[in-house]
Each structure stands twice: as structure tokens, then as C-alpha cells.
Write a protein that holds these residues in place. Structure first.
Motif, PDB file in Angstrom:
ATOM      1  N   ASN A 301       0.800  -1.221   0.000  1.00  0.00           N
ATOM      2  CA  ASN A 301       0.000   0.000   0.000  1.00  0.00           C
ATOM      3  C   ASN A 301       0.834   1.273   0.000  1.00  0.00           C
ATOM      4  O   ASN A 301       0.366   2.341   0.350  1.00  0.00           O
ATOM      5  CB  ASN A 301      -0.959  -0.013   1.195  1.00  0.00           C
ATOM      6  N   THR A 302       2.094   1.147  -0.396  1.00  0.00           N
ATOM      7  CA  THR A 302       2.991   2.297  -0.335  1.00  0.00           C
ATOM      8  C   THR A 302       3.751   2.450  -1.653  1.00  0.00           C
ATOM      9  O   THR A 302       4.140   1.460  -2.271  1.00  0.00           O
ATOM     10  CB  THR A 302       4.007   2.125   0.823  1.00  0.00           C
ATOM     11  N   TYR A 304       7.228   4.078  -2.916  1.00  0.00           N
ATOM     12  CA  TYR A 304       8.481   4.648  -2.445  1.00  0.00           C
ATOM     13  C   TYR A 304       9.195   5.351  -3.581  1.00  0.00           C
ATOM     14  O   TYR A 304       9.030   5.009  -4.754  1.00  0.00           O
ATOM     15  CB  TYR A 304       9.404   3.550  -1.902  1.00  0.00           C
ATOM     16  N   VAL A 315       9.045   7.893   1.438  1.00  0.00           N
ATOM     17  CA  VAL A 315       7.682   7.420   1.184  1.00  0.00           C
ATOM     18  C   VAL A 315       6.961   8.496   0.394  1.00  0.00           C
ATOM     19  O   VAL A 315       6.864   9.639   0.838  1.00  0.00           O
ATOM     20  CB  VAL A 315       6.935   7.133   2.505  1.00  0.00           C
ATOM     21  N   HIS A 318       1.086   6.693   0.742  1.00  0.00           N
ATOM     22  CA  HIS A 318       0.699   5.532   1.537  1.00  0.00           C
ATOM     23  C   HIS A 318      -0.814   5.527   1.683  1.00  0.00           C
ATOM     24  O   HIS A 318      -1.410   6.547   2.000  1.00  0.00           O
ATOM     25  CB  HIS A 318       1.373   5.594   2.906  1.00  0.00           C
ATOM     26  N   ASN A 319      -1.401   4.384   1.428  1.00  0.00           N
ATOM     27  CA  ASN A 319      -2.843   4.279   1.578  1.00  0.00           C
ATOM     28  C   ASN A 319      -3.175   2.903   2.150  1.00  0.00           C
ATOM     29  O   ASN A 319      -3.100   1.901   1.444  1.00  0.00           O
ATOM     30  CB  ASN A 319      -3.515   4.482   0.216  1.00  0.00           C
TER      31      ASN A 319
END
Ligand SMILES: [Zn+2]
Ligand SMILES: [Zn+2]
Length: 448
Positions: A301-302, A304, A315, A318-319
Motif C-alpha cells: 500500500n505504499t 516509495y 515514502v 501511503h494508503n
């Protein structure tokens, strides 16, 4: 200019060359005529207050030279002279006489190139994987957004030659002209080199273009990377430790592959493909995308951000609601990152701000339609490969991640499609399947 046209019915004929006047209007036109491989084919009044000068450039290099010329200091000086002359001699205030690389003009010129079947895109000299969207008059060069930050910080007058607006306004779509062919990418010399044969049916889960229309494939079934020459013949391969899920060219004859788990394998693609360093990350790496000096890695869910050496981790986005690692692609100007989330596409900006929650691509039940891959075709067009039972669609989205109006999906009746990439040099769509084959389609850009 209108008076000038009245006096010169045949702009392209000899009378044009024989005229001798010394007004700034003529200086300006003469300046354009001096540019090599560019010729004025027509001058016409479009309405009461404007004039179109149609110029043909015989090569993309000539077009580049022309664009550089009209935003050069010399040309700007000629414009300044023209304005002053109009003011002094004719008492005309003419603030609206100016020259710049209007995106519209560039697009019109590019469109001509498209209709000859060639997509020209201008790669950054420093970042061969990144398109130029800017021009620096100080250095007289086209550059990408990464270059502006690193090398042109103090330069004045940097102009945007391809803008977000031009992406949205140009309203073109990709059309498949014909199938070029299907090509076997399985390595099977049975007797010649038995150890090198592919053990399993190929699964092409990732593809990217390399310089000179070569293609890099990630075969996740055989744990191999393969390079194809411009005729789509496998010319080189190397084995990697684990399933490669994605590949991405980062410039300077270097590509990276995201391997199952948390490693990124670097390879040199000059000549035979060769493994170089291996970088271990502290998270899963599913898909990769590169723009300028930045490497984007999707992981659950990220999203980078790294530099091209997998250092300077940040990051970006992000979710916690995201369950599956998304496929990712970055727009040519680096300002949009598209995330393929299972069935829908989400768009974020370069700072990681959420722009578009969920662009519903299909109107009907989306549960059966998974996004397998995303790529950028150029011209702001985002291609999304969606898989459903017995049928696969390539959807075309605009720069903002919205469905292109009134454009049918490209339907591909091939089973088990896994990945797509777009060859901008030759305007071809390449599709990777799970059946030992890649499929190549000749395309063209048409007005929507
Ligand atoms: Zn650059
Ligand atoms: Zn500069």
C-alpha cells in the motif's frame, strides 16, 4: 503582415525571393527562411488580427532547430524591432506580437509526423528514459524536469514546451492499424544448448523498451530476463535469483528488475545482458518506474521514491486501504503517477497528493477486470491493460487518468495477457502473454 500578404499572392514562388524591402516584417520572414531544412509553404490571414505562417520542416531535427530559433535572442530582437517599428511608423501598439513555442504549434507539427506513422519523442540527453518537456535558452537545450532542478537552477527563461494543457487539449487517441506479428520468446534450442532452454512456458510479467527499439522482458516463470532485438528475436538472456515481476530501463545501458520479495537486480544491457549489483530493500518491490533521477517502487500500500542507486528512500504515498501492490507508470513530465489498483486507476502527483480517487474505467461490473499493466504511449495517453475472462482490453486514459471520450477499447482476443509496453520510435504496441509469445501491433495517433 496583411499588407505584405496582399502584395505577395504567391508566397512560395520566386516573387517572394526577389522582393527587396527593409521593413522588420521582411526581416522576420527572412530569418525563418534562413533556418536550414525549414521552408515557408504558405502565409495566410486567418482573421482580422492574425496571420498563419505555415512552415515545413523536413526532419525532426529541423523542427527542433526551428523551435530553438524562434525563441532565440536573435529572433526575439527582430520581434522587438517589429513592435517598435509598428509603433513609430504606424502608431500601432502591438503587445501581442510575440514568439514562443506554443504547445499548439508543436502539437500540430508533431501531428504531421504521426500521420506519417512515426512518433518522435525527445529523450533527455542526460536521462535517456525521460522525455524533455522544457527548453533552456541559456544552454540552448531541451531538458527534463529532473535536469531543471539539478543543472539549470539559475537559468533564466526556461520554457515549458510540452505542458499539461497541451496533453489535455490535444485530444488524440491511439488506433491499431494492423498486427505486425506474434513472436516466440521461448528459448528452446532443444539439442544445441540444452542447459539454456526455458524449462516452463514463459510468463512475460514485465516489459520495457530499451534504446534502438530493443525490448527487455521479465519472464517470471523461468526466472529470466531476456532482451529482444528490433526484430523481436531473443538475442540474450540471464537468470535471476527469483521471479522477476517488473523491469524498467533507467538510462546509461542499465535496467532494473524487481524480483519477488524485496530485491532489485541491476543489469547492463549493452551487448549481452549481464547481471550487475543486487539491492535489498526493506520492503516488497512489485512494480518499478523511472523518471529523471528518480526510481519509483510500488510495495503493497505504499509507493516509495529512491534515487537510481536505490538510495535516499522516501515514502511518496501511503494508503492503508490498498490491498494489492499496484502497477505504476509516470507521466512524461513527471507530474503524475498512475497506480493500477486491482480494477481501477488512481492518480497522484509528484508530491504524493491524491488527485483522483478512483477513475472507473469500465461502466459495468469491474470485479472481473483486473489491471495487469500500465504504460505511457506519449501524447499524454496512458494505456491500461485490463484482463477479463476470455477477453482483454487496452483502455486509453488521458493525462488526468480519465477515460478518453468516445474512444473504444482496444480489444485483444488473446488469452492470458500479462504486460504491455509502447515503442514510441516505431509507434507500436507490444503485449506480453503467458503463452511463450509477445504480440506486436502497428499503431497510429488519430484525432479523437
Ligand atoms: Zn534530464
Ligand atoms: Zn540552463
Amino acid at each position: 503582415m496583411r499588407d505584405y500578404i496582399k502584395d505577395n499572392e504567391d508566397m512560395t514562388g520566386s516573387s517572394f525571393d526577389e522582393r527587396s524591402t527593409d521593413t522588420p516584417v521582411y526581416y522576420l520572414v527572412d530569418f525563418i527562411k534562413e533556418i536550414k531544412k525549414c521552408s515557408i509553404v504558405d502565409i495566410s490571414a486567418t482573421n482580422q488580427s492574425s496571420t498563419d505562417i505555415h512552415i515545413n520542416c523536413t526532419s525532426s531535427k529541423a523542427m527542433e532547430d526551428f523551435l530553438k530559433s524562434i525563441i532565440s535572442n536573435e529572433f526575439q530582437q527582430k520581434l522587438f524591432d517589429l513592435r517598435r517599428w509598428l509603433q513609430v511608423q504606424h502608431d500601432i501598439e502591438s503587445y501581442d506580437i510575440m514568439a514562443n513555442c506554443s504547445s499548439n504549434g508543436i502539437e500540430k507539427a508533431k501531428q504531421r509526423l504521426h500521420f506519417t506513422g512515426v512518433t518522435r519523442s525527445l529523450n533527455c540527453a542526460e536521462h535517456q528514459n525521460t522525455q524533455c518537456t522544457l527548453y533552456c535558452p541559456d544552454h540552448d537545450t531541451f531538458l527534463c524536469t529532473a535536469c531543471r532542478e539539478s543543472k539549470h537552477g539559475t537559468c533564466l527563461g526556461i520554457k515549458q514546451v510540452i505542458s499539461e494543457r497541451s496533453y489535455v487539449e490535444q485530444k488524440r487517441h491511439l488506433n491499431i492499424k494492423s498486427i505486425k506479428g506474434s513472436y516466440n520468446v521461448k528459448i528452446d534450442n532443444t539439442l544445441i544448448n540444452r542447459d539454456n532452454n526455458d524449462q516452463y512456458e514463459c510468463g512475460i510479467t514485465g516489459m520495457c523498451m530499451l534504446p534502438n527499439s530493443k525490448v527487455l522482458l521479465a519472464d517470471s516463470m523461468n526466472n529470466r530476463l531476456k532482451t529482444l532485438n528490433s526484430l523481436y528475436k531473443v538475442v540474450s538472456h540471464c537468470d535471476v535469483r527469483k521471479s522477476p515481476y517488473s523491469v524498467c530501463y533507467i538510462g546509461n545501458d542499465t535496467a532494473v528488475a524487481g524480483l519477488r520479495g524485496n530485491t532489485i537486480q541491476y543489469v547492463n544491457i549493452l551487448g549481452n545482458i549481464n547481471l550487475t549489483q543486487l539491492e535489498k530493500l526493506d520492503h516488497v518491490c512489485y512494480d518499478l518506474a523511472c523518471h529523471g533521477d528518480t526510481l519509483y517502487v510500488s510495495s503493497k500500500n505504499t509507493i516509495y521514491k529512491y534515487d537510481k542507486n536505490c538510495k535516499q528512500k522516501q515514502v511518496l504515498y501511503h494508503n492503508p486501504k490498498i490491498i494489492y501492490s499496484p502497477k505504476i507508470a509516470v507521466s512524461d513530465n513527471g507530474e503524475r503517477i498512475y497506480l493500477g489498483l486491482r480494477t481501477d486507476l488512481t492518480t497522484i502527483d509528484a508530491k504524493g497528493n491524491h488527485l483522483d480517487d478512483s477513475s472507473q474505467i469500465d461502466d459495468y461490473n469491474t470485479l472481473l477486470h483486473n489491471i495487469c499493466d500500465i504504460c505511457i504511449a506519449g501524447e499524454g495517453i496512458v494505456l491500461v491493460l485490463k484482463q477479463k475472462i476470455l477477453k482483454n482490453n487496452v483502455h486509453q486514459l488521458d493525462y488526468n487518468g480519465k477515460k478518453l471520450q468516445a474512444v473504444d477499447n482496444i480489444t485483444l482476443d488473446i488469452l492470458f495477457l500479462r504486460s504491455i509496453c509502447f515503442d514510441r520510435e516505431r509507434c507500436r504496441l507490444i503485449v506480453g502473454s503467458g503463452e511463450d509469445k509477445i504480440h506486436v501491433y502497428k499503431c497510429e495517433f488519430l484525432p479523437s
